[in-house]
Write a protein that holds these residues in place. Structure first.
Motif, PDB file in Angstrom:
ATOM      1  N   GLN A 160      -2.953   4.342   5.278  1.00 53.63           N
ATOM      2  CA  GLN A 160      -2.984   4.219   7.150  1.00 53.63           C
ATOM      3  C   GLN A 160      -3.078   3.263   7.968  1.00 53.63           C
ATOM      4  N   THR A 161      -2.642   2.491   6.362  1.00 55.10           N
ATOM      5  CA  THR A 161      -3.164   0.424   7.697  1.00 55.10           C
ATOM      6  C   THR A 161      -1.920  -0.153   7.422  1.00 55.10           C
ATOM      7  N   TYR A 162      -2.084  -0.389   8.609  1.00 50.49           N
ATOM      8  CA  TYR A 162      -0.138  -1.101   8.842  1.00 50.49           C
ATOM      9  C   TYR A 162      -0.807  -2.739   9.513  1.00 50.49           C
ATOM     10  N   ASN A 207       0.922  -1.458   0.100  1.00 55.94           N
ATOM     11  CA  ASN A 207      -0.142  -0.387  -0.193  1.00 55.94           C
ATOM     12  C   ASN A 207       0.946   1.218   0.180  1.00 55.94           C
ATOM     13  N   ARG A 208       2.015   1.076   0.130  1.00 56.46           N
ATOM     14  CA  ARG A 208       2.632   2.776   0.344  1.00 56.46           C
ATOM     15  C   ARG A 208       4.303   1.991  -0.178  1.00 56.46           C
ATOM     16  N   SER A 252      -6.309   2.747   3.064  1.00 54.59           N
ATOM     17  CA  SER A 252      -5.024   1.530   2.646  1.00 54.59           C
ATOM     18  C   SER A 252      -3.986   2.461   3.025  1.00 54.59           C
TER      19      SER A 252
END
Lengths: 437, 423
Positions: free
Chosen positions: B288-290, A303-304, B286
């Motif tokens: 911000q999710t960990y 996602n990142r 999405s």
């Protein structure tokens, strides 16, 4: 993501071997790769120098003795920067690594094995796993080449006929054997790796041996496609040899390569045991160069982008075939670039000069030499030969001039650059498992 | 091919687009097939390339999927990870499975397995009774015959106390909950809520110990069990519910943590890339999710993780679930657990434990699932420990059942090392 001593980008031979050596020498390493590639598309052998001059069809029998001639013909080749010492050190280090994993590679820097290829051509190669080295053609004698109709793209008749026509001192005969029933979805068209898993079953091997009984008489050795097991390869080999009462050897197949997979598994295991980290499926998107040093790289997670920092960075992403060098064209203007750090590349901008007129041009395809210029330390350099980043090292096919199709030097370049980089970073030469930290 | 877009539903259209986008990157090298844990043990699944990029070019978007064998794909996603050419093989096959079920209809069994939340809601209040019956051999045989859920499949026990019940009733009411400026949002998922509240309590304890206030917002099942059982429409409903409930936190910069690697993967990526919820809100959530270990390791890197660990002398086998690998973040749990003095992690060198969410529960797939998992089971047993670690719930249940080891989430080990104990 933690801080690492070294981050390696690329899971081909160069990347994996560099990572394994650094990890065994006590460095904290992370290897990142966008999928598995190179090893599964390769023969599983180590080619150092197969043909010299490149246009010659006579295989080289002693790679080191031809090195000077080779470099005269190709002054831009990476061997110029690694020199003979690192080729030898790279081969020794590699042999020590795989030996430790029970996958011995036979051979030495001053001689080539002459192995039969899946087309019945002669494949000159420097190091080979024992099962493939057993097929060395210079040993002469009578060989039976066994194939299975269900394994397409491996034709014993083609191999035998081509070998016999070259009058190499061996006499080869083909034999096609129907496979015993296999639990494979399309059992009329099996893949090498699928078959390799099936060969790990003792009952399957017994049936194969049964079907070959009485047909191996009069032969000195029996050749199979390289599908004789992956993790239980040694057991499969021993079983077939005792069952058939003959020496058995393997011939590399079309991809996906089983010997390549064995090598990948061995190196992967080695890396894990040395506490190295590895992320497969992660695309490295960019790297930051500040004041002559790489300060970080970023890779794409689900996602990142994630940032990784290390003391040293090793770029082992391959050339144009591996995706380490990208190209685009707008009409006649070609663009060639290195996508992660944007390093200066040696390339032709006139797109019409990228390709030689013939596909199999003996002097090679110009594009295959596109890559990043390096110095003696294997740091990338700009047009004026000034280093771009002192803690960034290049290994394998991403280096300019590395065209491995010509002269067959790809694996040698991978191992020699790995050895040179390990020496640069640690001040040591990886010799054996005893130095593991 | 000219496409009459008006005739097509949204998902079918997206399959077609995605096929156009990545199927053509496939060079037929078969690297995916050679790594597929499932095609290597069963002839019922020909392999990711054959049912994915190769079949895709024969799938007319106006017609249904042509291939039944895609039902035997577990969705583990290893194909996508090992592909060196960027083909989204698993994503393609998940969507083909949806099309297959649109044609064949979704069996009641799949609908039930997809509804872990509903099962939990019904059974948790009567957990002792439900567990008694599901622990009964005869009942399981009847369930297998009637429903197609294998009698030996590793069904977890329902917890009488739900995580949410504990959080609202015990933790908050008793005034034990930590209030702080640093806040994170916790997505617990169904398994923590209905089966293993201890995982959520441990997460809570570790986060609060590190100075965070933990917000537990309204949430629904992440939708993954429905997705993998072919119920895309239902999965999208649940996904949108979660996005609505989380998006404001995300916009305000809160980090959303999860202890279930498959729930967090859904929030991070599946909503967008499989369910095609391509909205600004979905992207916020999405981003911000960990995964909880990913987050804690980043804290550790920044020197902000408390390290007052008590030593635990143990060498523990650790299995990294497929769903975690698909996060592409490496294996943060290993680095984190090895910060505890005395802990040595033995990382299992095998790709998949075979359970793949609800795959291994199905009668016709149980044996395949066990065959896939054998390598994992053997290595876990060889580690010679009574305790094993894994980030994903269904993998934990599968490995526990096959090996007899007690299986915990990494966060439980951390809580223990901190000396925290929430009841």
């Amino acid at each position: 993501m933690g801080r690492y001593d070294a981050v390696i980008i690329g899971a081909g031979l160069a990347g994996l071997v560099t990572a394994c050596q650094l990890a065994r020498l006590g460095q904290k390493v992370l290897l990142l790769a966008y999928g598995h590639g190179a090893l599964l598309l390769a023969s599983g052998c180590i080619d150092v120098l197969g043909f010299q001059p490149a246009s010659s069809i006579e295989p080289v029998t002693d790679p080191l003795s031809k090195l000077a001639d080779f470099l005269e013909e190709r002054p831009d080749h990476p061997y110029r920067f690694t020199g003979r010492d690192n080729i030898e050190a790279g081969l020794t280090a590699f042999q020590a690594l795989v030996q430790a994993q029970g996958l011995p590679y036979l051979g030495a820097a001053d001689r080539n094995w002459l192995l039969p290829s899946a087309a019945g051509a002669v494949h000159p190669t420097c190091l080979a796993p024992a099962s493939l080295a057993n097929g060395d053609l210079s040993r002469g004698g009578r060989m039976l080449i066994v194939g299975f109709p269900e394994l397409r793209d491996f034709y014993p008749a083609l191999i035998s006929q081509n070998l016999n026509e070259q009058a190499l001192g061996v006499r080869a005969e083909p034999l096609l054997v129907d496979l015993p029933p296999v639990p494979i979805s399309d059992d009329q068209n099996v893949l090498p790796v699928e078959l390799a898993y099936v060969f790990e079953r003792p009952d399957f091997r017994r049936q194969v041996i049964q079907r070959l009984k009485g047909q191996t008489r009069g032969y000195d050795r029996v050749g199979f496609p390289a599908v004789l097991g992956i993790k239980r390869h040694a057991e499969v080999m021993a079983d077939l040899e005792s069952g058939l009462g003959k020496p058995v050897f393997e011939i590399s197949t079309l991809p996906p390569s089983v010997p390549g997979r064995r090598l990948l598994e061995a190196l992967r295991q080695l890396l894990v045991e040395a506490d190295g980290r590895m992320i497969i499926g992660a695309q490295v998107v960019d790297g930051l160069i500040e004041a002559g040093r790489v300060s970080q790289i970023r890779f794409e997670s689900a996602n990142r982008p994630k940032v990784v920092k290390a003391e040293n960075y090793i770029l082992a992403t391959g050339g144009i075939y591996g995706g380490g060098i990208l190209t685009d064209a707008d009409g006649g203007i070609g663009r060639v670039w290195e996508p992660i750090f944007g390093l200066p590349v040696m390339a032709e901008t006139n797109r019409h000069r990228w390709f030689a007129p013939r596909f199999l041009e003996p002097t090679g395809q110009p594009f295959a030499n596109f890559g990043v210029r390096v110095n003696q330390q294997l740091n990338p350099v700009d047009e004026n030969k000034r280093p771009v980043a002192e803690n960034l090292y290049l290994a394998g096919g991403v280096i300019a001039g590395a065209d491995w199709t010509r002269g067959r030097t790809g694996d040698g370049v991978a191992l020699a650059t790995a050895a040179a980089i390990v020496k640069q970073i640690t001040g040591r030469i990886y010799a054996d498992g005893a130095s593991a930290g | 091919m000219a496409l009459q877009q008006a005739d097509l539903d949204e998902i079918t259209l997206s399959i077609w687009k995605q096929a156009q986008n990545t199927a053509d990157l496939c060079v037929k090298c078969n690297i995916c097939t050679s790594f597929c844990p499932f095609s290597n043990v069963t002839e019922l699944f020909p392999g990711p390339k054959f049912v994915g990029p190769q079949a895709q070019r024969f799938r007319n978007p106006h017609e249904m999927s042509v291939d039944n064998s895609v039902d035997y794909c577990s969705g583990c996603g290893i194909c996508t990870l090992v592909c060196p050419h960027g083909v989204k093989v698993m994503e393609m096959n998940s969507k083909a499975r949806y099309k297959l079920y649109r044609r064949k209809g979704i069996p009641l069994r799949n609908r039930l397995l997809g509804r872990s939340e509903l099962l939990g809601m019904i059974s948790s209040p009567v957990a002792p009774v439900a567990n008694f019956f599901l622990g009964n051999r005869l009942v399981r045989i009847v369930v297998e015959k009637m429903m197609g859920v294998h009698r030996d499949a590793p069904l977890p026990a329902f917890s009488f106390e739900t995580f949410r019940g504990w959080y609202k009733g015990v933790h908050r009411k008793a005034g034990r909950q930590r209030r702080a400026d640093k806040k994170v949002v916790y997505f617990h998922g169904c398994s923590t809520n209905y089966y293993e509240p201890r995982v959520g309590k441990a997460a809570m304890a570790v986060l609060e110990h590190n100075g965070y206030e933990v917000i537990v917002p309204e949430q629904a099942c992440c939708g993954l069990p429905m997705l993998s059982n072919g119920e895309f429409e239902a999965a999208r409903r649940y996904a949108n519910k979660n996005i609505r409930s989380l998006v404001d936190y995300a916009r305000d910069g809160y980090i959303i943590l999860g202890t279930s690697t498959s729930c967090t993967l859904s929030l991070k990526s599946d909503y967008q890339h499989i369910l095609d919820i391509d909205t600004e809100e979905a992207r916020w959530v999405s981003r911000q999710t960990y995964d909880i270990c990913e987050f804690l390791l980043e804290l550790a890197d920044a020197g902000q993780l408390k390290t007052d660990f008590k030593p635990i002398e143990a060498t523990l086998p650790y299995h990294s679930p497929c769903q975690l690998k698909a996060h592409n973040i490496g294996l943060p749990a290993i680095d984190l657990m090895e910060m505890i003095p005395g802990v040595k992690i033995k990382h299992v060198q095998a790709d998949c434990c075979g359970i793949a969410g609800t795959y291994g529960y199905k009668k016709e797939k149980y044996q395949i699932s066990q065959d896939v998992g054998r390598v994992v089971f053997d290595q876990v047993k060889a580690a010679n420990s009574a305790l094993g670690v894994c980030d994903s719930e269904t993998c934990r249940w599968q490995i526990r059942q096959a090996t007899g080891l007690k299986m915990i989430h990494p966060i439980e080990l951390l809580a223990q090392a901190y000396g925290l104990n929430y009841r």
